[in-house]
Design a protein around this motif. Structure first.
Motif, PDB file in Angstrom:
ATOM      1  N   LEU A   5       0.822  -1.220   0.000  1.00  0.00           N
ATOM      2  CA  LEU A   5       0.000   0.000   0.000  1.00  0.00           C
ATOM      3  C   LEU A   5       0.852   1.264   0.000  1.00  0.00           C
ATOM      4  O   LEU A   5       0.334   2.375   0.070  1.00  0.00           O
ATOM      5  CB  LEU A   5      -0.934  -0.002   1.224  1.00  0.00           C
ATOM      6  CG  LEU A   5      -2.016  -1.082   1.222  1.00  0.00           C
ATOM      7  CD1 LEU A   5      -2.666  -1.207   2.595  1.00  0.00           C
ATOM      8  CD2 LEU A   5      -3.068  -0.773   0.156  1.00  0.00           C
ATOM      9  N   ASP A   6       2.170   1.070  -0.038  1.00  0.00           N
ATOM     10  CA  ASP A   6       3.134   2.188  -0.015  1.00  0.00           C
ATOM     11  C   ASP A   6       2.990   3.027   1.267  1.00  0.00           C
ATOM     12  O   ASP A   6       3.132   4.247   1.230  1.00  0.00           O
ATOM     13  CB  ASP A   6       2.960   3.068  -1.264  1.00  0.00           C
ATOM     14  CG  ASP A   6       4.267   3.794  -1.616  1.00  0.00           C
ATOM     15  OD1 ASP A   6       5.317   3.503  -0.997  1.00  0.00           O
ATOM     16  OD2 ASP A   6       4.230   4.681  -2.500  1.00  0.00           O
ATOM     17  N   ASN A   7       2.742   2.357   2.364  1.00  0.00           N
ATOM     18  CA  ASN A   7       2.540   3.070   3.628  1.00  0.00           C
ATOM     19  C   ASN A   7       3.689   2.902   4.625  1.00  0.00           C
ATOM     20  O   ASN A   7       3.535   3.150   5.814  1.00  0.00           O
ATOM     21  CB  ASN A   7       1.225   2.635   4.290  1.00  0.00           C
ATOM     22  CG  ASN A   7       0.000   3.225   3.614  1.00  0.00           C
ATOM     23  OD1 ASN A   7      -1.075   2.652   3.661  1.00  0.00           O
ATOM     24  ND2 ASN A   7       0.156   4.373   2.973  1.00  0.00           N
ATOM     25  N   ILE A   8       4.843   2.466   4.115  1.00  0.00           N
ATOM     26  CA  ILE A   8       6.010   2.421   5.002  1.00  0.00           C
ATOM     27  C   ILE A   8       6.941   3.577   4.630  1.00  0.00           C
ATOM     28  O   ILE A   8       7.333   3.705   3.471  1.00  0.00           O
ATOM     29  CB  ILE A   8       6.760   1.084   4.900  1.00  0.00           C
ATOM     30  CG1 ILE A   8       5.818  -0.064   5.315  1.00  0.00           C
ATOM     31  CG2 ILE A   8       8.005   1.090   5.810  1.00  0.00           C
ATOM     32  CD1 ILE A   8       6.472  -1.411   5.394  1.00  0.00           C
ATOM     33  N   PRO A   9       7.244   4.442   5.577  1.00  0.00           N
ATOM     34  CA  PRO A   9       8.067   5.624   5.257  1.00  0.00           C
ATOM     35  C   PRO A   9       9.548   5.277   5.143  1.00  0.00           C
ATOM     36  O   PRO A   9      10.364   5.682   5.964  1.00  0.00           O
ATOM     37  CB  PRO A   9       7.783   6.568   6.440  1.00  0.00           C
ATOM     38  CG  PRO A   9       7.382   5.677   7.575  1.00  0.00           C
ATOM     39  CD  PRO A   9       6.809   4.428   6.990  1.00  0.00           C
ATOM     40  N   TRP A  10       9.892   4.494   4.081  1.00  0.00           N
ATOM     41  CA  TRP A  10      11.302   4.109   3.915  1.00  0.00           C
ATOM     42  C   TRP A  10      12.174   5.322   3.602  1.00  0.00           C
ATOM     43  O   TRP A  10      13.307   5.423   4.044  1.00  0.00           O
ATOM     44  CB  TRP A  10      11.465   3.106   2.767  1.00  0.00           C
ATOM     45  CG  TRP A  10      10.790   1.772   2.901  1.00  0.00           C
ATOM     46  CD1 TRP A  10       9.890   1.228   2.031  1.00  0.00           C
ATOM     47  CD2 TRP A  10      10.985   0.785   3.930  1.00  0.00           C
ATOM     48  NE1 TRP A  10       9.510  -0.030   2.450  1.00  0.00           N
ATOM     49  CE2 TRP A  10      10.174  -0.329   3.615  1.00  0.00           C
ATOM     50  CE3 TRP A  10      11.772   0.725   5.082  1.00  0.00           C
ATOM     51  CZ2 TRP A  10      10.114  -1.473   4.410  1.00  0.00           C
ATOM     52  CZ3 TRP A  10      11.717  -0.411   5.873  1.00  0.00           C
ATOM     53  CH2 TRP A  10      10.902  -1.495   5.535  1.00  0.00           C
ATOM     54  N   THR A  11      11.655   6.204   2.750  1.00  0.00           N
ATOM     55  CA  THR A  11      12.454   7.369   2.320  1.00  0.00           C
ATOM     56  C   THR A  11      11.613   8.636   2.465  1.00  0.00           C
ATOM     57  O   THR A  11      10.421   8.569   2.755  1.00  0.00           O
ATOM     58  CB  THR A  11      12.861   7.224   0.831  1.00  0.00           C
ATOM     59  OG1 THR A  11      11.684   6.921   0.086  1.00  0.00           O
ATOM     60  CG2 THR A  11      13.896   6.123   0.649  1.00  0.00           C
ATOM     61  N   HIS A  12      12.240   9.766   2.222  1.00  0.00           N
ATOM     62  CA  HIS A  12      11.547  11.062   2.255  1.00  0.00           C
ATOM     63  C   HIS A  12      10.739  11.232   3.533  1.00  0.00           C
ATOM     64  O   HIS A  12       9.602  11.676   3.510  1.00  0.00           O
ATOM     65  CB  HIS A  12      10.606  11.237   1.048  1.00  0.00           C
ATOM     66  CG  HIS A  12      11.295  10.962  -0.246  1.00  0.00           C
ATOM     67  ND1 HIS A  12      12.379  11.673  -0.676  1.00  0.00           N
ATOM     68  CD2 HIS A  12      11.063  10.009  -1.187  1.00  0.00           C
ATOM     69  CE1 HIS A  12      12.782  11.206  -1.843  1.00  0.00           C
ATOM     70  NE2 HIS A  12      12.008  10.193  -2.166  1.00  0.00           N
ATOM     71  N   HIS A  13      11.276  10.808   4.634  1.00  0.00           N
ATOM     72  CA  HIS A  13      10.544  10.922   5.889  1.00  0.00           C
ATOM     73  C   HIS A  13      11.543  11.301   6.971  1.00  0.00           C
ATOM     74  O   HIS A  13      12.679  10.846   6.958  1.00  0.00           O
ATOM     75  CB  HIS A  13       9.859   9.591   6.223  1.00  0.00           C
ATOM     76  CG  HIS A  13       8.949   9.684   7.404  1.00  0.00           C
ATOM     77  ND1 HIS A  13       9.397   9.527   8.690  1.00  0.00           N
ATOM     78  CD2 HIS A  13       7.624   9.930   7.486  1.00  0.00           C
ATOM     79  CE1 HIS A  13       8.373   9.673   9.514  1.00  0.00           C
ATOM     80  NE2 HIS A  13       7.288   9.920   8.812  1.00  0.00           N
ATOM     81  N   VAL A  14      11.085  12.092   7.915  1.00  0.00           N
ATOM     82  CA  VAL A  14      11.980  12.571   8.970  1.00  0.00           C
ATOM     83  C   VAL A  14      12.632  11.414   9.738  1.00  0.00           C
ATOM     84  O   VAL A  14      13.746  11.531  10.236  1.00  0.00           O
ATOM     85  CB  VAL A  14      11.208  13.550   9.903  1.00  0.00           C
ATOM     86  CG1 VAL A  14      10.040  12.848  10.576  1.00  0.00           C
ATOM     87  CG2 VAL A  14      12.113  14.188  10.930  1.00  0.00           C
TER      88      VAL A  14
END
Lengths: 239, 239
Positions: free
Chosen positions: A187-196
């Motif tokens: 679901l693309d709901n893991i903040p692997w990148t572009h996340h603080v």
């Protein structure tokens, strides 16, 4: 033998849903152990009465053996059963205390992570869309997305101190955890990148990449559902 | 070794709450197997940070061994661990398929019955009163009371077809189920008599009376909590 309409019984059949994390873990366990099985897809949002005969709890997955005379229900009973059969590579360490740690982490994912993250996200974003019943509940969705982050911190803590999730050997805990994360990642709901916090989650990413490279896991990542396109990195072991 | 303030560690200590059904099941398992243990009481509605170090899920029970170097958390991992130690009488049957049925019923009680019945009833009627935090939520209470009946029908169905809950031998499933029912019965919320369905629940009553007569169970029924008086039949094996 109970009558089970619409399901052609073979020697071993797993009743599952492709994006159900609990079902995914069982598929991975069976593949890791080289156990042949057939599958039958059920929709978890609308369990047919025939299925309630097999599992009164109305949950997936369900494993049927020997033309349906063996009925094994729910993730932990099924995976413990498969382990008890002593076929293929063991997925538990040998010492009772190390086994207890594997079971604790499995429970953490199958109960806590499931209720806090995988169930609300799949229910709101997949089940409701396919069944056309109800609209996504934004409170539930937001809570699920917020919980992903909290829980990833705990997973990061675990894999920063150990080679695998429950200790130094690959175990059922890694399979169960990766099965849950895979659904959230679909679901693309893991903040692997572009996340603080992307950097804090790097140990999780490294561990997850190692699970992804296993043959048993790659089979799951090939599942497709009409109307849903997973992100590009989803099926890529080097993401 | 992690530092655990306020808990005096002995060789084996169970951190529990007297009216927590999950804790009760573990106490009964330890007693059935003649395993010595000390207890330390924690309030499930206010888990201290020191406890979160032991179990990040913040749930009871927790079993500590060897001065706290072994930490085993959550009901199913603890009872499986105790079984793995191979001390005393086994509480699982020997065949993998019969074991799977025991585990399915344990899960049904520890997850479904707990969330539908034992947790809401103890939370609304005991936790809130002792902690003086919040007032009982009538919707939650009513749902819990309604669910008792639905679930007793299922238990009646099981014990009408079998000698014990998961088959023909006494097992962990009987312990777990009785532990949950005992908490609901302490609150006098089981419609044994004076109820339109009392007759339907007679098989449950017969089975429960047999569990009640075990020494391991009688110890639990002696627990008292200031301010709460259980019904007269509660601790009586011939009720």
């Amino acid at each position: 033998m109970q009558e089970i309409p619409k399901i052609v019984l073979k020697n071993r059949i797993l009743i599952h849903y492709p994006l159900c994390p609990l079902s995914r873990a069982v598929r991975m366990v069976l593949t890791e152990k080289n156990i042949d099985f057939d599958v039958s897809i059920e929709t978890p949002w609308k369990i047919r009465p025939e299925l309630l005969v097999l599992n009164p709890a109305g949950t997936l997955p369900i494993l049927l053996e020997d033309n349906g005379s063996n009925i094994i229900c729910d993730i932990q009973p099924i995976v413990e059963y498969i382990e008890d059969l002593q076929l293929g590579q063991p997925l538990f360490p040998t010492s009772p205390i190390a086994k207890a740690e594997v079971r604790r982490i499995c429970n953490w994912f199958n109960i806590k992570f499931y209720h806090d993250v995988s169930l609300p996200l799949t229910r709101e974003r997949i089940w409701k869309r396919i069944s056309r019943e109800g609209t996504p509940d934004s409170v539930s969705l937001r809570a699920g997305l917020e919980n992903v982050k909290h829980h990833l911190f705990y997973v990061a803590h675990l894999v920063s101190n150990r080679n695998w999730l429950a200790g130094n050997v690959f175990s059922l805990a890694d399979i169960v955890a990766a099965a849950h994360l895979s659904v959230v990642d679909f679901l693309d709901n893991i903040p692997w990148t572009h996340h603080v916090h992307a950097r804090d989650f790097e140990p999780v990413r490294d561990w997850y990449a190692r699970v992804k490279s296993r043959k048993s896991f790659r089979a799951l990542l090939g599942d497709s559902i009409t109307g849903f396109i997973p992100p590009e990195h989803y099926a890529n072991p080097d993401f």
